[in-house]
Design an enzyme around this catalytic site. Sequence first.
Site, PDB file in Angstrom:
ATOM      1  N   ASP A  36      80.312  50.099   6.292  1.00 59.43           N
ATOM      2  CA  ASP A  36      80.873  48.814   6.711  1.00 59.43           C
ATOM      3  C   ASP A  36      80.845  48.740   8.239  1.00 59.43           C
ATOM      4  O   ASP A  36      81.005  49.763   8.903  1.00 59.43           O
ATOM      5  CB  ASP A  36      82.324  48.680   6.222  1.00 59.43           C
ATOM      6  N   ASN A  37      80.653  47.519   8.772  1.00 62.69           N
ATOM      7  CA  ASN A  37      80.720  47.373  10.228  1.00 62.69           C
ATOM      8  C   ASN A  37      82.092  46.905  10.706  1.00 62.69           C
ATOM      9  O   ASN A  37      82.308  46.708  11.908  1.00 62.69           O
ATOM     10  CB  ASN A  37      79.636  46.422  10.748  1.00 62.69           C
ATOM     11  N   LEU A  78      78.087  44.986  -1.398  1.00 58.94           N
ATOM     12  CA  LEU A  78      79.120  43.968  -1.218  1.00 58.94           C
ATOM     13  C   LEU A  78      79.182  43.458   0.218  1.00 58.94           C
ATOM     14  O   LEU A  78      80.022  42.606   0.530  1.00 58.94           O
ATOM     15  CB  LEU A  78      80.502  44.526  -1.600  1.00 58.94           C
ATOM     16  N   SER A  80      79.176  41.448   3.184  1.00 62.04           N
ATOM     17  CA  SER A  80      79.027  40.037   3.556  1.00 62.04           C
ATOM     18  C   SER A  80      80.382  39.494   3.951  1.00 62.04           C
ATOM     19  O   SER A  80      81.407  39.896   3.395  1.00 62.04           O
ATOM     20  CB  SER A  80      78.492  39.197   2.387  1.00 62.04           C
ATOM     21  N   TYR A 150      76.601  30.825   3.371  1.00 61.11           N
ATOM     22  CA  TYR A 150      77.048  31.794   2.373  1.00 61.11           C
ATOM     23  C   TYR A 150      76.320  31.592   1.055  1.00 61.11           C
ATOM     24  O   TYR A 150      75.789  32.543   0.468  1.00 61.11           O
ATOM     25  CB  TYR A 150      78.563  31.661   2.169  1.00 61.11           C
ATOM     26  N   TYR A 164      62.555  43.070  -6.165  1.00 67.08           N
ATOM     27  CA  TYR A 164      62.467  44.534  -6.120  1.00 67.08           C
ATOM     28  C   TYR A 164      62.410  45.111  -7.530  1.00 67.08           C
ATOM     29  O   TYR A 164      61.728  46.104  -7.771  1.00 67.08           O
ATOM     30  CB  TYR A 164      63.664  45.125  -5.361  1.00 67.08           C
TER      31      TYR A 164
END
Length: 314
Positions: A36-37, A78, A80, A150, A164
């Site tokens: 996570d950032n 997850l 976002s 979003y 993918y």
Amino acid sequence: MAEPFELAVVTGGAGFVGAHLCSALLAAGTEVVAVDNLVTSATGALDSVRDHPRFRFVEHDVTTPFSLPTMADVVFHLASAASPRDYLALPIETLRAGSLGTEHALDFARAAGARFVLASTSEVYGDPAEHPQTESYWGNVNPVGPRSVYDEAKRYAEAITVAYRGKHGLNTGIARIFNTYGPGMRPDDGRMIPTFLRQASVGEPLTVTGSGEQTRSICYVTDTVRGLVALAHSDHPGPVNIGNPHELRVRDLADLIRTITGSSSTIEYVDAAEDDPQRRCPDISLAREALGWRPRVAPDEGIRLTAKWFSRAE
């Protein structure tokens, strides 16, 4: 019951749902790496698990490539911004999380030999013309409206996940999550339930947008997490709706929160948000049949648990 995963990677692991997912996986015996950032995470979201011997945290922005010195059984993507307040303030970052971030998470899952589970959203249905919403419904989304950063980020994330799977044979699953709530939400994140609870706690009017006749289907966070884990343990490609089909009018939800909290707050009607969906309710037939999943926590019980947590956190 399925055997626990040996190791799971959770991008967005310090977010509201991500932190609950990390806790649930650890409780099941899984080693967890959270990535996570911390841009939109609640302070202390991971405090309860940070010192767990099977937990590692990596501070990283998934819009740049990442690798971890480990293989994994499953990657939950997850990462976002999730609340309107956040994604309207971070429009480019939100689009990049859904595009570049999803691609990088897919690349990691492919290199690690992991199943990939995308946390998509009911927002891909937009303001739906079909009710309740089934997974076969293509949606009614404004691609240039304020919510598009979003909505379209998640629609693109679904598309590249499917690509993918087709191109690389990657084992993927897509969950469409409906209005999750519960303890750990930021009081200031702008979403409906934490906003109502914060307003009720200080006696401010509960601000209901539009007429309040619009509906939502709210799903308690432990139910959402169980749905994500059930999808991960399956081989179903999705998309699969994960939500509570109990439909509530927004003004009735505001009344429920006033009753549960004992608040003297009034209800104040304000201008409707642009492109605000008028009805939102999942058809969960597929989740029941394919995953054996259904929500267990009724809205009144979930609101009580959430209100209790908010009152302690203030």
